[in-house]
Design a protein around this motif. Structure first.
Motif, PDB file in Angstrom:
ATOM      1  N   UNK A  83       0.845  -1.197   0.000  1.00 21.06           N
ATOM      2  CA  UNK A  83       0.000   0.000   0.000  1.00 21.06           C
ATOM      3  C   UNK A  83       0.875   1.240   0.000  1.00 21.06           C
ATOM      4  N   UNK A  84       0.406   2.259  -0.742  1.00 24.46           N
ATOM      5  CA  UNK A  84       1.143   3.503  -0.733  1.00 24.46           C
ATOM      6  C   UNK A  84       0.238   4.619  -0.190  1.00 24.46           C
ATOM      7  N   UNK A  85       0.803   5.451   0.677  1.00 22.33           N
ATOM      8  CA  UNK A  85       0.026   6.522   1.305  1.00 22.33           C
ATOM      9  C   UNK A  85       0.509   7.874   0.795  1.00 22.33           C
ATOM     10  N   UNK A  86      -0.462   8.763   0.565  1.00 18.86           N
ATOM     11  CA  UNK A  86      -0.060  10.073   0.067  1.00 18.86           C
ATOM     12  C   UNK A  86      -0.821  11.163   0.807  1.00 18.86           C
ATOM     13  N   UNK A  87      -0.069  12.106   1.343  1.00 24.30           N
ATOM     14  CA  UNK A  87      -0.719  13.214   2.036  1.00 24.30           C
ATOM     15  C   UNK A  87      -0.607  14.470   1.167  1.00 24.30           C
ATOM     16  N   UNK A  88      -1.702  15.217   1.115  1.00 25.63           N
ATOM     17  CA  UNK A  88      -1.657  16.495   0.386  1.00 25.63           C
ATOM     18  C   UNK A  88      -2.127  17.601   1.316  1.00 25.63           C
ATOM     19  N   UNK A  89      -1.350  18.671   1.365  1.00 28.49           N
ATOM     20  CA  UNK A  89      -1.752  19.855   2.119  1.00 28.49           C
ATOM     21  C   UNK A  89      -2.573  20.706   1.154  1.00 28.49           C
ATOM     22  N   UNK A  90      -3.877  20.816   1.407  1.00 25.17           N
ATOM     23  CA  UNK A  90      -4.758  21.505   0.456  1.00 25.17           C
ATOM     24  C   UNK A  90      -4.890  22.998   0.765  1.00 25.17           C
ATOM     25  N   UNK A  91      -4.225  23.439   1.820  1.00 25.15           N
ATOM     26  CA  UNK A  91      -4.304  24.858   2.191  1.00 25.15           C
ATOM     27  C   UNK A  91      -5.334  25.087   3.278  1.00 25.15           C
ATOM     28  N   UNK A  92      -5.168  26.187   4.005  1.00 23.41           N
ATOM     29  CA  UNK A  92      -6.076  26.568   5.092  1.00 23.41           C
ATOM     30  C   UNK A  92      -6.283  25.449   6.113  1.00 23.41           C
ATOM     31  N   UNK A  93      -5.228  24.717   6.366  1.00 24.25           N
ATOM     32  CA  UNK A  93      -5.252  23.643   7.374  1.00 24.25           C
ATOM     33  C   UNK A  93      -6.225  22.509   7.045  1.00 24.25           C
ATOM     34  N   UNK A  94      -6.364  22.269   5.758  1.00 23.47           N
ATOM     35  CA  UNK A  94      -7.134  21.104   5.303  1.00 23.47           C
ATOM     36  C   UNK A  94      -6.152  20.154   4.619  1.00 23.47           C
ATOM     37  N   UNK A 121      -0.677  24.806   9.857  1.00 16.18           N
ATOM     38  CA  UNK A 121      -0.263  23.533  10.444  1.00 16.18           C
ATOM     39  C   UNK A 121       0.439  22.685   9.399  1.00 16.18           C
ATOM     40  N   UNK A 122       1.130  21.671   9.854  1.00 16.72           N
ATOM     41  CA  UNK A 122       1.717  20.762   8.863  1.00 16.72           C
ATOM     42  C   UNK A 122       1.573  19.313   9.324  1.00 16.72           C
ATOM     43  N   UNK A 123       1.727  18.454   8.369  1.00 14.61           N
ATOM     44  CA  UNK A 123       1.604  17.009   8.591  1.00 14.61           C
ATOM     45  C   UNK A 123       3.021  16.439   8.612  1.00 14.61           C
ATOM     46  N   UNK A 124       3.374  15.750   9.670  1.00 13.36           N
ATOM     47  CA  UNK A 124       4.707  15.167   9.748  1.00 13.36           C
ATOM     48  C   UNK A 124       4.577  13.660   9.867  1.00 13.36           C
ATOM     49  N   UNK A 125       5.230  12.955   8.941  1.00 12.75           N
ATOM     50  CA  UNK A 125       5.254  11.493   9.037  1.00 12.75           C
ATOM     51  C   UNK A 125       6.216  11.096  10.136  1.00 12.75           C
ATOM     52  N   UNK A 167       1.960  13.203  12.822  1.00 10.09           N
ATOM     53  CA  UNK A 167       1.579  14.255  13.749  1.00 10.09           C
ATOM     54  C   UNK A 167       1.068  15.411  12.909  1.00 10.09           C
ATOM     55  N   UNK A 168      -0.112  15.909  13.262  1.00  8.27           N
ATOM     56  CA  UNK A 168      -0.704  17.033  12.529  1.00  8.27           C
ATOM     57  C   UNK A 168      -0.757  18.206  13.497  1.00  8.27           C
ATOM     58  N   UNK A 169       0.088  19.223  13.241  1.00 11.13           N
ATOM     59  CA  UNK A 169       0.111  20.324  14.197  1.00 11.13           C
ATOM     60  C   UNK A 169       1.146  21.364  13.840  1.00 11.13           C
ATOM     61  N   UNK A 170       1.627  22.072  14.860  1.00  9.39           N
ATOM     62  CA  UNK A 170       2.657  23.085  14.665  1.00  9.39           C
ATOM     63  C   UNK A 170       3.571  23.096  15.887  1.00  9.39           C
TER      64      UNK A 170
END
Ligand code: GLC
Length: 779
Positions: free
Chosen positions: A32-43, A71-75, A82-85
């Protein structure tokens, strides 16, 4: 398949580590491959691919950000995130056991924190605050799939509407998690596991997942619940502005069937001087339950009779079920067969089940060409003169036949891929039909079942409840959590569908529900009649009073719906939505806000002599006693046949119709502006238009901004015309505290105003308020 159980993490294979860099990570052991996208405005969006998962969504979700994320998403190396700042994580994936798969099922597990509270989950008969629950999302026809005892006790989960959205709230942070997957999905917040009588295991697992379908999860972060709910609505769509009449009172019963029935209702509402807009027709109006027909014996000339009722200001809303009677010679069936619109069974033949007409076939709404076919049918029906439609049995309800035998997309897709979207497809096509019949009229549709985004096409009623106190109380939590889930236009059958309502229950239910976004009196066949006049003189007086009060407040309600359509703001709101900094309201399920200004705390328990009301910070005008009360504490209120605990918030401006409406001829241009302001300033925008067409989109709307300031007993007010496309209005200002002086300015000119004594309380008793001469606004 038992949809009351959910997969448990115990059987999942979890990613102990994730390989890769950038936005993508591999969960190697599972392919399985996982992909995160930061869509802006903390979404953020998390997708997973592999395992032959496919996207079966009817509606694409799209996010348009107005700015970057803070905020940012950290693997994390150990397979978590972790989703935060810098201040900390808003949400953390469970280290080493965050991403899991089990066959086609997948799940995401998060770290549960003590301070977390859970809301949303769509339409659920679960505690208002959803800690320690597990639940599945599978649209279910309650009376077919649960026992009468479970139905009466409100122990029915899942229900008709599936919206897999979890709002996680903890001090200073809110995260919404949307599982954008139409297959049966599930959520768990740490349900205690019963091993044997007396022996339990605590389970802190916090997780979301689905049994199949392309994993697609949105994370919506914000500081307040309101911010996150608005983001959800921007993502999945807001509720389009309904026609004003749709926000009025509706009268329905499984038993009204003829023109004479509706004619009688029209006369009775007039005789009793009770406003009412909608007269609804249940299944008996049809020719042997054949959808899109009228029984000629009951409606000899449907078009003329519908037009006659329309002339008298009544809107007829008939039920439309998706099931088509299997009968050669019946046009809808013959045509559907010819055009291959029906869902198939595993043998490639038309899938059949049993609904009201007997043997029944079901349009496959997953196909665009079938939605087009249905829209044409609805268009023809709408042209006859029906004003809206009531979409029922669209879970779909299949009685004794197993659901797995109903296949979609020419028989190529399993039932589970489109089950939860069946009502969504029906609503999409039905709205389209109304728009084609009357392109410049806002459609009005109310549906039983639904999915993410259904609110863009229809409102909801919460299905077959019971005329008992359990359901009255539950109706509050149901509507509030639906609002948190992005489906604010909803309401229960008042005063209950199954069983007989007592006069006391009928009064209590109207007092609690008269400002619900959707207000319909509906009852089941064989139950006692429950029109406002069907009980006793006292009940009639109380019910009439609250229906009139709804109509008085329609301009306020209507503007809340404009706030929903334009910004995704909720109409009915839990207390924590308006007072996000307090933890006092986490589990308050018997009080609610109607917009930002009105607090209700109805009596919803049988025979109770009174109740405790939690008044949030600030001051509150008690609309029953006419007194100002200090908030930030709880107060005891007694019970009374007529009054209900109803409070206006200090600092609010509430626009209403003038006087006490006795019919549904609304006038949005002759108004009262109620000023609840002890100190400081208040501001509100008020919009009005024709209440019916789309002309407002071309500028035919007036938008006024009222501002008031109260300083040392001197009150000043002003109005600014932001748009004047629907002409001017006349407003009287009503004050709840007599100022030393009162001046009002408009168009740059200030005028000192005289105030005349006025009496108005919500329960009809006398109250010292002051009213100004009418002021013209909007010119
Ligand atoms: C379903 C509906 C109910 C309706 C009945 C007959 O049970 O939920 O509202 O009255 O069918 O059509």
């Amino acid at each position: 398949m038992d949809f009351r159980k959910i997969p448990h993490p115990v059987n999942f294979r979890f990613a102990g580590a994730l390989a890769g860099k950038g936005s993508t990570r591999a969960f190697k052991e599972a392919g399985v491959s996982l992909r995160i996208r930061d869509l802006g405005e903390d979404v953020f969006h998390l997708g997973m691919t592999g395992r032959s998962w496919k996207d079966e969504n009817l509606l694409p979700l799209s996010w348009k950000a107005a700015g970057p994320s803070r905020l940012s998403w950290t693997w994390l190396d150990k397979g978590g995130f972790s989703l935060g700042d810098a201040q900390g994580a808003r949400l953390r994936g469970e280290p080493g056991a965050c991403f899991g798969v089990c066959g086609k099922s997948w799940l995401l597990r998060f770290v549960q924190e003590e301070a977390m509270r859970f809301y949303g989950f769509g339409e659920k008969n679960l505690p208002f605050e959803r800690s320690k629950v597990d639940t599945t999302f599978w649209n279910t026809d309650l009376w077919a799939d649960y026992t009468p005892q479970q139905c009466e006790a409100g122990e029915t989960d899942p229900m008709y509407v599936s919206i897999p959205f979890m709002l996680i709230r903890k001090p200073g942070a809110v995260v919404g998690v949307l599982v954008a997957n139409p297959f049966p999905s599930f959520m768990g917040t740490g349900k205690t596991i019963a091993i044997s009588p007396g022996e339990t295991r605590e389970d802190e697992s916090l997780y979301v997942g689905a049994t199949d379908g392309l994993p697609s999860v949105f994370f919506l972060c914000g500081n307040t619940p309101a911010e996150v709910v608005e983001k959800l609505q921007r993502l999945s769509g807001t509720t389009p502005l309904p026609p004003l009449w749709g926000l009025g009172h509706h009268q329905c019963r499984w038993g009204y069937q003829t023109f004479e029935d509706l004619d009688g209702l029209d006369r009775s509402f007039r005789k009793h001087k009770i406003p009412c807009d909608g007269l609804w027709l249940d299944i008996d109006y049809m020719d042997r339950f054949k959808v899109f027909t009228f029984d000629k014996k009951k409606f000899s000339k449907p078009a003329a009779q519908l037009a006659e009722l329309r002339r008298r200001g009544r809107r007829v809303v008939p039920i439309i079920d998706p099931g088509v009677k299997v009968e050669r010679g019946y046009g809808v069936y013959d045509d559907g067969l010819k055009r291959k619109v029906f869902a198939r069974n595993p043998e490639g033949a038309v899938f059949k089940s049993f609904v009201w007409p007997g043997k029944t076939a079901f349009p496959d709404f997953s196909l665009a060409r079938v939605r087009e076919w249905w829209a044409k049918r609805v268009e023809g029906f709408a042209r006859l003169g029906v004003s809206g439609a009531w979409l029922d049995m669209n879970e779909p309800a299949l009685s004794i036949v197993v659901q797995e035998d109903m296949l979609f997309r020419e028989g190529s897709k399993p039932h589970a891929a489109y089950h939860n979207q069946y009502a969504l497809g029906m609503a999409m096509a039905s709205r389209e039909g109304f728009l084609r019949a009357r392109p410049n009229e806002r459609p009005f549709l109310i549906s039983r079942a639904g999915f993410i985004g259904s609110n863009r096409f229809a409102g909801f009623w919460t299905g077959d409840n019971c005329s008992n106190w359990i359901h009255l109380k539950k109706s509050i939590g149901l509507t509030l959590n639906l609002a948190i889930s992005g489906a604010p236009f909803n309401g229960p059958d008042v005063p209950g569908f199954a069983n007989d309502a007592s006069p006391e229950l009928a009064r209590a239910w109207y007092k609690a529900g008269f400002l619900f976004p959707f207000l319909r009196n509906h009852s089941g066949t064989g139950t006692r009649k429950q029109e406002p006049w069907a009980f006793d003189a006292r009940t009639l007086a109380v019910v009439r009073h609250y229906i009139r009060l709804r109509y008085k407040l329609l301009p306020y309600l209507y503007n809340l719906f404009i706030g929903q359509a334009e910004q995704g703001k909720a109409v009915l709101r839990p207390l924590f939505y308006e007072f996000p900094d307090s933890q006092d309201f986490d589990r308050v399920d018997d009080q609610f806000m109607v917009g930002p200004a009105i607090l209700q705390a109805p009596l919803v328990e049988e025979g109770k002599k009174g109740r405790k009301v939690l008044l949030p910070q600030g001051h509150w005008f008690d609309a029953g006693s006419g007194k100002w009360l200090a908030g930030g504490r709880s107060v005891r209120v007694g019970s009374s046949a007529k009054a209900t605990p109803l409070y206006f918030r200090d600092g609010s401006l509430v626009v209403t119709q003038a006087g006490e409406p006795t019919d549904n001829r609304n006038n949005l241009k002759e108004l009262e502006l109620h000023v609840f302001l002890r100190q400081g300033s208040a501001e509100v925008d008020y919009c009005f238009d024709d209440g019916e067409s789309f002309d407002y989109q071309k500028g035919a709307r007036t938008r006024l901004r009222f501002k008031f300031e109260q300083k040392g007993g001197r009150l000043s007010g002003s109005v600014e015309t932001l748009a004047a496309g629907f002409g001017p209005c006349r407003v009287r200002v009503v004050l709840y505290q007599r100022p030393k002086t009162f001046s009002f300015s408009r168009g740059g000119k200030t005028q000192d105003l005289e105030l005349a004594p006025h009496s108005w309380t919500a329960s009809g008793g006398p109250l010292k308020a002051w009213i100004s001469a009418p002021i013209r606004c909007g010119v």
